[in-house]
Design an enzyme around this catalytic site. Structure first.
Site, short mmCIF file in Angstrom:
data_model
loop_
_atom_site.label_atom_id
_atom_site.label_comp_id
_atom_site.label_asym_id
_atom_site.label_seq_id
_atom_site.Cartn_x
_atom_site.Cartn_y
_atom_site.Cartn_z
N GLU A 72 -1.13 93.44 32.94
CA GLU A 72 -0.26 94.08 33.93
C GLU A 72 0.27 95.43 33.46
OE1 GLU A 72 2.76 91.24 35.12
OE2 GLU A 72 1.28 89.87 35.98
N ARG A 124 3.98 94.44 30.67
CA ARG A 124 3.74 95.56 31.58
C ARG A 124 3.79 96.94 30.92
NH1 ARG A 124 5.53 91.50 34.84
NH2 ARG A 124 7.71 91.88 34.50
N THR A 168 8.55 90.35 29.76
CA THR A 168 7.25 90.83 30.23
C THR A 168 7.33 92.28 30.69
OG1 THR A 168 7.75 90.01 32.46
CG2 THR A 168 6.52 88.52 31.00
N ASP A 306 13.51 82.32 46.02
CA ASP A 306 12.90 83.04 44.91
C ASP A 306 12.66 84.51 45.27
OD1 ASP A 306 11.80 83.53 42.40
OD2 ASP A 306 9.81 82.77 42.95
N LYS A 333 10.49 91.22 47.15
CA LYS A 333 9.76 90.04 47.59
C LYS A 333 10.16 89.60 49.00
CE LYS A 333 8.81 86.94 43.97
NZ LYS A 333 9.41 86.00 42.99
N CYS A 615 0.82 76.53 35.76
CA CYS A 615 -0.16 77.28 34.96
C CYS A 615 -1.61 76.91 35.31
CB CYS A 615 0.05 77.04 33.47
SG CYS A 615 1.53 77.87 32.83
N HIS A 616 -1.87 75.61 35.51
CA HIS A 616 -3.27 75.17 35.72
C HIS A 616 -3.65 75.09 37.19
CE1 HIS A 616 -4.39 74.48 31.55
NE2 HIS A 616 -3.14 74.12 31.37
CA CA Z 1 11.56 84.40 40.34
#
Ligand code: CA
Length: 690
Positions: A72, A124, A168, A306, A333, A615-616
């Protein structure tokens, strides 16, 4: 072509505030995350333009040693050297003209922290300042690296021991201070941003975004005021409000702006009738010297979807209603495009730039969204299929603003998600803490419903006019989860996509002019630089991230299967080539027979979506980023399954052992569910062949 100022300071990465403020005088460099402090991601370079973009070719490529993980990072280029990060917070210095490695810094992030990363082990980018390169590592350190040697000068731990924080985002450097936030809103944390002395690593200030335990003194008057907007025992769950991406600076106003994330957990039990919960889902302006609160604007009061307000913030000077306004813009978002006066925080406009069903609009008088009552699933206890879903109408993928076309270029996503309260919610030490039942919300088995949901998924590259408050043009993309954007003075917009292409469009019309195969899906934003009299466009490729890991079958739709992580640089007449991909994929392993009872499979499904799916992949379907458990060799050997799932045999790859949360019987049930899914998948594939 003008590429450098009269006097460039000596030594590598000799960047300071004066140089960043005057970045337009040296357009061949890209010295901070969004190129300038305004973070418009607009390159003034014009050698590559709408007429000759079709002559672009690969100049060089550099393969990252991070395996198949999301990439990213926005590379920085200073005086012919590129500084770029990869997954696991690794840092690379490359010769910007040839792609040759100058040095590599591996911060040796322990694999065990991957379980605290909601959205892949991504990074990032770096900041550079006076001969040093700064990176925030996934395990919460801020490291200052000597730009000449690649050796660390100092490092500080920015997060509390045992806290479920990750970094991140890219650091930003303001007045000799390195600013860094963190993530963890899905795990249970209390968000903050910290400023460290760039020279010594000494802490200069910290701003917490949500109030802590009210029985203790609040850190600032702003938090005492914020505490009045909370109910329940929020601090026991962290409260949330991570500053995981966006931090921008206005040197004239001496303000730092941060984008604040969602609450921890997303909804219940922060408080069913919960109040606005400041400063969740807000843009907050801080005094750059002290970190003191100056103003805030809350985009999503009492957020329970979220709806992080962490998407990139862009500063611009616009003429609105005949009046010159210094604005800050965000496409967060929640699906509304916000334009605020960046001196006062006054809302100037807010309009839907993507598909939304949680609010009818935003009242410009009160600044509040007109929330649809049914959207308040935490209060009602009734499921609500939210649009946008937690992936957002736009997430962290950077948007660009061109002061030439006066348009903002947004990677837009349409993907809904069923918000179903988890009435059994208990705060967990491992795994996600959202208060939302991911098992109940997983993709139904019914192929008809699956097809409907798949059809509703869309991606767009959208050119948004922030003054006219409408879409100027947009291009539909086959997959929702695509790359960030770059605008250039050559009337171009560049964007990579999930289908494994870097594409150039005309910035004024959206006409597609050129594309190159990237052998991996693209999430990162391209950037542009010049060296040796030639302009380059560079992009990091490699797919993954939140949607790439968690969305399962939904993420599979039309994205390219190969995922080779690289930095690619293009120039006019470039003649380099990537090695061809293998002609055929390796055959999938046959799963064991599906012999478990329905009750066991159901128990396994519940546990899988509680601990594994983020994750999977939803419904045990992975997308080429992490192993697809349905075809994993460990599925065939029970002891290997236990050693991996319970004991953490693959912890170095980021797969922790879950034995603190799961029993051997639980591991058996999850295995039974994955075997069931593998056989379902095999049957579906066989049926499709006939
Ligand atoms: Ca979040």
């Amino acid at each position: 072509m003008h590429t450098s100022p009269a006097a460039v300071p000596k030594g590598p990465a000799a960047v300071d505030g004066a140089r960043i403020v005057a970045a337009d005088r040296e357009p061949g460099n890209w010295m901070s995350y969004g190129r300038t402090y305004s973070e418009q991601r607009f390159s003034p370079l014009t050698q590559i333009d709408a007429n000759d973009a079709k002559r672009l070719g690969l100049a060089w490529s550099f393969e990252l040693d991070t395996a198949h993980r999301g990439q990213e990072s926005t590379p920085l280029v200073v005086d012919g050297v590129m500084y770029v990060t990869g997954a696991w917070s690794k840092v690379y210095a490359l010769d910007a003209q040839t792609g040759a490695l100058k040095w590599r810094f591996d911060p040796k992030v322990p694999g065990r922290v991957a379980v605290n990363a909601c959205c892949d082990v991504v990074n990032r980018g770096v900041a550079v300042w006076k001969g040093r390169v700064y990176v925030g590592t996934l395990d919460g350190r801020l490291v200052a690296i000597d730009a000449a040697t690649g050796k660390p000068d100092w490092e500080v731990m920015t997060v509390p021991p045992g806290g479920r924080y990750t970094i991140t985002g890219a650091p930003r450097i303001v007045k000799g201070m390195v600013l860094i936030g963190n993530g963890g809103g899905e795990m249970g944390i209390r968000g903050y941003v910290t400023a460290y002395d760039a020279n010594s690593g000494k802490k200069r200030w910290r701003f917490y975004t949500v109030p802590g335990d009210p029985s203790k003194p609040f850190e600032s008057p702003a938090l005492a005021r914020a505490a009045k907007t909370w109910t329940g025992n929020w601090w026991k769950y962290g409260g949330g409000g991570p500053v995981w991406d966006s931090i921008v600076y206005d040197p004239k106003l001496n303000l730092v702006y941060i984008g604040v994330g969602n609450g921890s957990p997303w909804s219940h039990p922060r408080g069913k009738k919960s109040g606005d919960q400041l400063y969740l889902s807000s843009i907050v302006a801080l005094n750059a010297d002290s970190g003191a609160y100056v103003w805030h604007y809350q985009e999503t009061p009492g957020d329970e979807w979220d709806y992080d307000a962490c998407s990139p913030l862009v500063l611009a000077d616009l003429k609105i209603g005949g009046k010159a306004r210094a604005v800050i813009m965000q496409a967060p978002k929640n699906g509304f495009f916000y334009v605020l006066d960046r001196k006062t925080g006054k809302l100037l406009s807010a309009d839907a730039f993507g598909a939304t069903n949680w609010a009818k609009g935003v009242d410009l008088k009160t600044g509040r969204p007109q929330v649809v009552p049914a959207a308040r699933y935490g209060e009602s206890g009734k499921p609500f299929v939210a649009l946008p879903g937690p992936g957002g109408a736009h997430s962290w993928q950077p948007m660009a603003y061109s002061p030439v076309t006066k348009l903002v270029y947004i990677p837009v996503m349409t993907a809904s998600f069923p918000m179903i309260p988890d009435e059994q919610f208990k705060h967990r030490a491992i795994g996600w803490n959202t208060g939302v039942d991911f098992n109940a919300g997983s993709l139904p088995q019914d192929p008809k419903i699956q097809a409907q949901i798949l059809q509703s998924l869309k991606g767009y590259l959208e050119a948004w006019d922030p003054v006219a408050r409408k879409v100027a043009w947009r291009v539909e993309l086959p997959h929702p989860w695509n790359g960030g954007t770059l605008a250039t003075a050559g009337n171009l917009v560049f964007q990579g996509n999930a289908n494994g292409q870097l594409v150039a469009y005309r910035a004024d019309t959206g006409e597609r002019l050129w594309s190159a195969d990237t052998q991996a899906g693209v999430l990162a934003a391209p950037m542009s630089f010049a060296v040796g009299g030639e302009q380059y466009v560079a992009v990091e490729v490699g797919w993954g991230g939140a949607f790439g890991l968690a969305a399962g079958e939904l993420a599979l739709k039309s994205h390219i299967a190969s995922n080779i992580p690289r930095v690619l640089a293009f120039k006019l007449g470039g003649t380099a080539a990537l090695a061809p991909l293998p002609a055929t994929a390796a055959p999938l392993l046959d799963p064991p027979a599906d012999s478990a009872s329905e009750a066991v499979v159901t128990k396994g499904k519940l546990l899988y979506h509680g601990y594994c799916s983020s994750c999977h992949g939803d419904s045990a379907t992975s997308t080429g980023v992490l192993p697809d458990l349905r075809y994993s060799p460990i599925l065939n050997v029970k002891t290997l399954w236990y050693r991996t799932v319970l004991d953490g045999a693959r912890i170095n790859n980021g797969m922790v052992g879950f034995k603190s949360a799961l029993s051997t019987a639980d591991a058996d049930d999850i295995r039974a569910y994955v075997i069931h899914q593998a056989n379902q998948g095999k049957n579906a594939a066989a049926a499709a062949k006939h």
